[in-house]
Write a protein that holds these residues in place. Structure first.
Motif, PDB file in Angstrom:
ATOM      1  N   VAL B 294       0.805  -1.279  -0.098  1.00  0.00           N
ATOM      2  CA  VAL B 294       0.242   0.076  -0.273  1.00  0.00           C
ATOM      3  C   VAL B 294       0.797   0.925   0.174  1.00  0.00           C
ATOM      4  CG1 VAL B 294      -1.637   1.095   1.978  1.00  0.00           C
ATOM      5  CG2 VAL B 294      -1.994  -0.743   1.171  1.00  0.00           C
ATOM      6  N   SER B 295       1.691   0.942   0.867  1.00  0.00           N
ATOM      7  CA  SER B 295       3.099   2.291   0.310  1.00  0.00           C
ATOM      8  C   SER B 295       3.569   2.484  -0.574  1.00  0.00           C
ATOM      9  CB  SER B 295       3.852   2.259   1.685  1.00  0.00           C
ATOM     10  OG  SER B 295       4.663   1.587   1.450  1.00  0.00           O
ATOM     11  N   LEU B 296       3.533   1.258  -1.198  1.00  0.00           N
ATOM     12  CA  LEU B 296       4.470   1.775  -2.739  1.00  0.00           C
ATOM     13  C   LEU B 296       2.947   2.808  -3.633  1.00  0.00           C
ATOM     14  CD1 LEU B 296       5.624  -1.619  -3.938  1.00  0.00           C
ATOM     15  CD2 LEU B 296       6.755   0.981  -4.096  1.00  0.00           C
ATOM     16  N   LEU B 297       1.970   2.153  -2.949  1.00  0.00           N
ATOM     17  CA  LEU B 297       0.888   3.030  -3.935  1.00  0.00           C
ATOM     18  C   LEU B 297       0.791   4.362  -3.756  1.00  0.00           C
ATOM     19  CD1 LEU B 297      -1.646   1.412  -6.019  1.00  0.00           C
ATOM     20  CD2 LEU B 297      -2.889   2.179  -4.140  1.00  0.00           C
ATOM     21  N   VAL B 298       0.835   4.382  -2.052  1.00  0.00           N
ATOM     22  CA  VAL B 298       0.785   5.974  -2.238  1.00  0.00           C
ATOM     23  C   VAL B 298       1.798   6.559  -2.539  1.00  0.00           C
ATOM     24  CG1 VAL B 298       1.491   7.179   0.362  1.00  0.00           C
ATOM     25  CG2 VAL B 298       0.183   4.858  -0.021  1.00  0.00           C
ATOM     26  N   GLY B 299       3.553   5.839  -2.947  1.00  0.00           N
ATOM     27  CA  GLY B 299       4.715   6.384  -3.626  1.00  0.00           C
ATOM     28  C   GLY B 299       4.076   7.081  -5.252  1.00  0.00           C
ATOM     29  N   GLY B 300       3.261   6.035  -5.760  1.00  0.00           N
ATOM     30  CA  GLY B 300       3.476   6.159  -7.092  1.00  0.00           C
ATOM     31  C   GLY B 300       2.350   7.701  -7.377  1.00  0.00           C
ATOM     32  N   ILE B 301       1.399   7.680  -5.995  1.00  0.00           N
ATOM     33  CA  ILE B 301       0.176   9.169  -6.645  1.00  0.00           C
ATOM     34  C   ILE B 301       1.356   9.884  -6.009  1.00  0.00           C
ATOM     35  CG2 ILE B 301      -1.395  10.372  -4.986  1.00  0.00           C
ATOM     36  CD1 ILE B 301      -2.530   7.269  -5.041  1.00  0.00           C
ATOM     37  N   GLY B 302       2.475   9.619  -5.024  1.00  0.00           N
ATOM     38  CA  GLY B 302       3.660  11.124  -4.775  1.00  0.00           C
ATOM     39  C   GLY B 302       3.788  11.721  -6.397  1.00  0.00           C
ATOM     40  N   SER B 343      11.240   6.154 -10.488  1.00  0.00           N
ATOM     41  CA  SER B 343      10.264   5.063  -9.767  1.00  0.00           C
ATOM     42  C   SER B 343      11.848   3.945  -9.128  1.00  0.00           C
ATOM     43  CB  SER B 343       9.352   4.811  -9.848  1.00  0.00           C
ATOM     44  OG  SER B 343       9.522   3.850 -11.493  1.00  0.00           O
ATOM     45  N   LEU B 344      12.635   3.756 -10.967  1.00  0.00           N
ATOM     46  CA  LEU B 344      12.973   2.686 -10.434  1.00  0.00           C
ATOM     47  C   LEU B 344      14.705   3.564  -9.674  1.00  0.00           C
ATOM     48  CD1 LEU B 344      13.829   0.900 -14.322  1.00  0.00           C
ATOM     49  CD2 LEU B 344      12.820   0.406 -11.561  1.00  0.00           C
ATOM     50  N   THR B 345      14.696   4.417  -9.085  1.00  0.00           N
ATOM     51  CA  THR B 345      15.785   4.797  -8.839  1.00  0.00           C
ATOM     52  C   THR B 345      15.504   4.696  -7.678  1.00  0.00           C
ATOM     53  OG1 THR B 345      16.607   6.555 -10.475  1.00  0.00           O
ATOM     54  CG2 THR B 345      17.756   6.811  -7.955  1.00  0.00           C
ATOM     55  N   GLY B 346      13.882   5.134  -6.869  1.00  0.00           N
ATOM     56  CA  GLY B 346      13.700   4.760  -6.132  1.00  0.00           C
ATOM     57  C   GLY B 346      13.561   3.141  -5.180  1.00  0.00           C
ATOM     58  N   GLY B 347      12.770   2.556  -6.087  1.00  0.00           N
ATOM     59  CA  GLY B 347      12.747   1.094  -6.567  1.00  0.00           C
ATOM     60  C   GLY B 347      14.398   0.362  -5.700  1.00  0.00           C
ATOM     61  N   ALA B 348      15.296   0.858  -6.227  1.00  0.00           N
ATOM     62  CA  ALA B 348      16.596   0.581  -5.977  1.00  0.00           C
ATOM     63  C   ALA B 348      17.669   1.258  -4.731  1.00  0.00           C
ATOM     64  CB  ALA B 348      17.931   0.973  -7.488  1.00  0.00           C
ATOM     65  N   ILE B 349      16.923   2.355  -3.862  1.00  0.00           N
ATOM     66  CA  ILE B 349      17.651   2.857  -2.880  1.00  0.00           C
ATOM     67  C   ILE B 349      17.302   1.786  -1.996  1.00  0.00           C
ATOM     68  CG2 ILE B 349      17.524   4.606  -1.112  1.00  0.00           C
ATOM     69  CD1 ILE B 349      17.600   6.631  -3.414  1.00  0.00           C
ATOM     70  N   GLY B 350      14.833   1.288  -2.189  1.00  0.00           N
ATOM     71  CA  GLY B 350      14.369   0.892  -1.276  1.00  0.00           C
ATOM     72  C   GLY B 350      15.388  -0.786  -1.098  1.00  0.00           C
ATOM     73  N   ILE B 351      15.467  -1.714  -2.427  1.00  0.00           N
ATOM     74  CA  ILE B 351      16.038  -3.159  -2.170  1.00  0.00           C
ATOM     75  C   ILE B 351      17.725  -2.638  -1.511  1.00  0.00           C
ATOM     76  CG2 ILE B 351      17.564  -4.257  -3.052  1.00  0.00           C
ATOM     77  CD1 ILE B 351      15.404  -3.322  -5.735  1.00  0.00           C
ATOM     78  N   PHE B 352      18.101  -1.572  -1.571  1.00  0.00           N
ATOM     79  CA  PHE B 352      19.833  -1.609  -0.934  1.00  0.00           C
ATOM     80  C   PHE B 352      19.005  -1.181   0.916  1.00  0.00           C
ATOM     81  CE2 PHE B 352      22.665   0.549   1.122  1.00  0.00           C
ATOM     82  CZ  PHE B 352      24.153   0.301   1.167  1.00  0.00           C
ATOM     83  N   SER B 353      18.026  -0.399   0.925  1.00  0.00           N
ATOM     84  CA  SER B 353      17.877  -0.194   2.601  1.00  0.00           C
ATOM     85  C   SER B 353      17.111  -1.424   2.950  1.00  0.00           C
ATOM     86  CB  SER B 353      16.185   0.974   2.325  1.00  0.00           C
ATOM     87  OG  SER B 353      17.275   1.557   1.634  1.00  0.00           O
ATOM     88  N   GLY B 354      16.310  -2.240   2.391  1.00  0.00           N
ATOM     89  CA  GLY B 354      15.771  -3.324   2.801  1.00  0.00           C
ATOM     90  C   GLY B 354      16.927  -4.387   3.151  1.00  0.00           C
ATOM     91  N   LEU B 381       9.609  -4.868 -10.030  1.00  0.00           N
ATOM     92  CA  LEU B 381       8.598  -4.620 -11.250  1.00  0.00           C
ATOM     93  C   LEU B 381       7.529  -4.044 -11.006  1.00  0.00           C
ATOM     94  CD1 LEU B 381       8.150  -6.679 -13.262  1.00  0.00           C
ATOM     95  CD2 LEU B 381       6.768  -8.022 -12.765  1.00  0.00           C
ATOM     96  N   PHE B 382       6.732  -3.902  -9.452  1.00  0.00           N
ATOM     97  CA  PHE B 382       6.215  -2.727  -9.362  1.00  0.00           C
ATOM     98  C   PHE B 382       6.489  -1.899  -9.106  1.00  0.00           C
ATOM     99  CE2 PHE B 382       3.083  -1.556  -6.341  1.00  0.00           C
ATOM    100  CZ  PHE B 382       1.926  -2.031  -6.071  1.00  0.00           C
ATOM    101  N   ALA B 383       7.913  -1.508  -8.502  1.00  0.00           N
ATOM    102  CA  ALA B 383       8.504   0.200  -9.111  1.00  0.00           C
ATOM    103  C   ALA B 383       8.562   0.593 -10.235  1.00  0.00           C
ATOM    104  CB  ALA B 383       9.276   0.223  -8.311  1.00  0.00           C
ATOM    105  N   ALA B 384       8.729  -0.011 -11.180  1.00  0.00           N
ATOM    106  CA  ALA B 384       8.922   0.129 -12.596  1.00  0.00           C
ATOM    107  C   ALA B 384       6.885   0.310 -13.216  1.00  0.00           C
ATOM    108  CB  ALA B 384       9.315  -1.155 -13.257  1.00  0.00           C
ATOM    109  N   SER B 385       6.395  -0.458 -12.492  1.00  0.00           N
ATOM    110  CA  SER B 385       5.099  -0.392 -12.614  1.00  0.00           C
ATOM    111  C   SER B 385       4.096   0.844 -12.507  1.00  0.00           C
ATOM    112  CB  SER B 385       4.444  -1.352 -12.737  1.00  0.00           C
ATOM    113  OG  SER B 385       5.093  -2.450 -12.584  1.00  0.00           O
ATOM    114  N   VAL B 386       4.558   1.036 -11.141  1.00  0.00           N
ATOM    115  CA  VAL B 386       3.942   2.768 -10.180  1.00  0.00           C
ATOM    116  C   VAL B 386       4.287   3.728 -11.246  1.00  0.00           C
ATOM    117  CG1 VAL B 386       4.813   4.013  -8.308  1.00  0.00           C
ATOM    118  CG2 VAL B 386       3.663   1.470  -8.198  1.00  0.00           C
ATOM    119  N   GLY B 387       5.332   4.038 -11.362  1.00  0.00           N
ATOM    120  CA  GLY B 387       6.107   5.034 -12.563  1.00  0.00           C
ATOM    121  C   GLY B 387       4.867   5.231 -14.234  1.00  0.00           C
ATOM    122  N   ILE B 388       5.123   3.817 -15.147  1.00  0.00           N
ATOM    123  CA  ILE B 388       4.419   3.762 -16.191  1.00  0.00           C
ATOM    124  C   ILE B 388       3.025   3.982 -15.959  1.00  0.00           C
ATOM    125  CG2 ILE B 388       3.015   2.475 -18.123  1.00  0.00           C
ATOM    126  CD1 ILE B 388       5.973   1.166 -17.377  1.00  0.00           C
TER     127      ILE B 388
END
Lengths: 242, 410
Positions: B294-302, B343-354, B381-388
């Protein structure tokens, strides 16, 4: 040879509010290849609108626009974009450069959309910037350049994809008279060197007198056309001023 | 003339990166939602899978096809109170062992005891059982031997120690086998040492244990005749299904229960219980990952919000690009690429932090975590979809602009 621009019964009407504004009321105009022509008129005469239509930035409400014999008024948006990219170079009064891009990147911009590879983009852009006399400022952003330099960058951008038609909308409007004359001298030299067709919109009779022909517009109609027998030579006048 | 985008993908990415770098702080804040979302998904799934895996390890270590019989009625509130807990006897285990489909049984009784060697003492738990126990629990003897039937019959004072007991009782270099230790002041000879299992079962250190013969524990240590648990190993999973009924029959008969009386014992399939726990862990993981998503979704709206602002702010830029020949498609692609790169940059940072957080949780809190490619790929995949998805609408708006109006925009 087909004329670069051939306009027949061209009209443009804007619908703003209740009253439709008829800005162009039946323009017939032919600009042969290789001519340098001035569109003159007071503000509100429709000269800028006419230039925008010639430059494929806008569409006529009715009438026929043929460019090198091809019907432009029937083209799709994408095809119009293609013409703006490959056939037309546009120079604006406000320069219209990308603020956060360097002079070099600005000049490369049309080549980006033409799919030219990076190294060739750079070579061509650098060569033109050099021709425009702004060597050494390639990495500067527009805000770091003087008005005259910015307009030279804009002219380089207009020419970089080898257009057949160079259009200028009050190109000296934001410049002092000396710098303005310098820019006009550049147009004259480019015209002499490459034979490119140039259309300049101006309200200044002095600028118009640099061209080979002057077309006068008033209230959306062409009132008079006049061939200039002995156009002024901007470069020589500049030399005399020194 | 076919509509065609000449601009290359590489050029688009370059332009997108430039636009993102031009506004670093804002770009970073924009992708924060994606960063947190992706990191949360990876942490949650990592923790959940770690829990599942540790349960699986327990199941494997526990030995397969295992049933446990406890005294007292199922769900009885008086378990442990007096007579109800004394109903199971070692003889019951032998009777169960004779049933078809039973591989072996091991009754056990447990007590706490203070073990001492010389001046060293260690409080640990002592389990009295039969020689079948190590076979059922898959435990191996590292040195010495496990006690045998003879020790059982002879009620001899022999003990087999878990690794933790050895470490706490004997100094390094002393071979415990053959030594005499005292359990609650009674002397026992160390017969052998078990190989370490390395981990805990249900939160207890499985190596902190001493095994003695059942008879010895009953008579010498506790003075009782009953057992606490009978471990039953079935020969196959099919037997495991069938056995509770047979065991119930045998035990009721042996305990001489009248027809209307409740069972005075409970049969538990521990494998089934752990499997249920594993399922529960799986469901928890899915739920937590869902909340994280859900927070990914919120991120997408951002991202959509910022892209819309960006389109408005850059109307003039769009006009300039169109005036030099950018097609609608090129503008659309440019803004879409920007959203996806963001969104992919965000995804990469997110993977690293996670992943970093998972390592820290494992290292600091000692919780098992698993980092697998599945959730990482899913997050990307989700991050890219959110971006698109959230980049498309603003990009569409940018592309639909009229070049002339865009140029005049102040």
């Amino acid at each position: 040879m087909k004329p670069v621009v051939e306009l027949t019964g061209l009209t443009k009407t804007f619908f703003l509010g209740e009253q439709p504004a008829h800005v162009l009321k039946g323009i017939n105009l032919t600009i042969p290849t290789g001519e340098m022509v001035a569109l003159m008129g007071a503000s509100g005469s429709g000269k800028s609108t006419l230039l925008h239509i010639i430059g494929c930035l806008d569409r006529p409400t009715s009438g026929i626009y043929r460019q090198e014999g091809k019907d432009v008024h029937l083209l799709s948006k994408t095809e119009m974009a293609g013409l703006r990219n490959r056939k037309i170079g546009f120079v604006f009064q406000q320069f219209n450069l990308l603020a956060r891009a360097t002079a070099l990147q600005n000049v490369e911009l049309p080549l980006l959309y033409a799919g030219v590879p990076p190294t060739e983009r750079k070579t061509r852009a650098l060569a033109l910037l050099n021709r425009m006399g702004i060597t050494g400022f390639e990495r500067h952003r527009p805000a770091q350049l003087s008005g005259g330099q910015q307009q030279r960058v804009a002219i380089a951008r207009a020419l970089v994809n080898h257009p057949v038609l160079l259009l200028a909308d009050e190109p000296t409007g934001q410049l002092d008279s000396r710098t303005g004359l310098d820019v006009l001298a550049l147009f004259q030299e480019l015209h002499a060197e490459t034979g490119i067709t140039i259309v300049i919109v101006t309200h200044d009779a002095g600028s118009a007198a640099l061209c080979e022909r002057i077309v006068y517009l008033q209230d959306g109609v062409i009132t008079r056309e006049e061939t200039v027998n002995n156009p002024r030579n901007a470069r020589e006048e500049l030399k005399k001023m020194d | 003339m076919q509509p065609k985008v000449n601009i290359s993908f590489k050029t688009l990415c370059g332009e997108a990166l430039q636009a993102i770098q031009a506004n670093k702080a804002r770009s970073l804040l924009t992708v924060m939602g994606i960063v947190i979302g992706v990191a949360a998904v990876i942490i949650m799934v990592g923790l959940g899978q770690g829990a599942s895996r540790s349960i699986t390890t327990q199941i494997q270590r526990m030995g397969s096809n295992l049933l446990m019989v406890f005294p007292g009625a199922a769900g009885s509130q008086v378990r442990g109170a007096g007579g109800a807990t004394n109903t199971l006897k070692a003889e019951d285990a032998r009777a169960i062992a004779r049933l078809p489909g039973v591989a072996r049984t091991a009754p056990e009784i447990n007590t706490g005891a203070t073990a001492s060697w010389g001046s060293q003492t260690w409080v640990t738990s002592v389990t009295g059982t039969t020689p079948e126990m190590p076979l059922i629990l898959n435990r191996e003897v590292e040195s010495g031997r496990f006690f045998d039937e003879q020790d059982q019959r002879g009620i001899t004072n022999v003990a087999v120690l878990g690794k933790s007991v050895v470490e706490n009782l004997f100094p390094l270099g002393v071979d415990p086998v053959g030594q005499t230790i005292r359990l609650n002041k009674i002397a026992f000879t160390v017969a052998g040492v078990l190989s370490p299992t390395g981990a805990s079962t249900m939160g207890r250190d499985a190596d902190d244990i001493i095994y003695v013969p059942l008879s010895t524990a009953q008579i010498r240590l506790l003075g009782v005749d009953y057992v606490r648990t009978i471990n039953v190993q079935a020969q196959s999973p099919a037997d495991l299904e069938r056995l509770p009924e047979l065991i119930t029959g045998v035990l009721r008969e042996r305990h001489r229960l009248p027809l209307n009386a409740e069972d005075d014992f409970t049969i538990r399939n521990l494998t089934a219980i752990l499997e249920a726990a594993q399922n529960a862990a799986g469901i928890m993981t899915t739920l937590l990952a869902g909340v994280a998503a859900v927070s990914l979704l919120v991120g997408g709206i951002g991202i959509m919000n910022i892209m819309l602002v960006s389109v408005t702010e850059r109307t003039r830029e769009i006009g300039i690009r169109m005036s030099v020949g950018a097609t609608e498609q090129a503008i659309l692609l440019q803004f879409l690429t920007e959203a996806v790169v963001l969104s992919l940059t965000g995804g990469a940072i997110g993977i690293f932090s996670g992943v970093t957080a998972n390592y820290l949780i494992s290292a600091l809190a000692g919780w098992p975590t698993v980092i697998s490619m599945g959730p990482i790929l899913l997050a990307v995949l989700f991050a890219a979809s959110v971006g698109i998805f959230f980049g498309y609408y603003p990009a569409r708006r940018a592309a639909a602009l009229n070049p002339l109006e865009a140029l005049r925009y102040e």
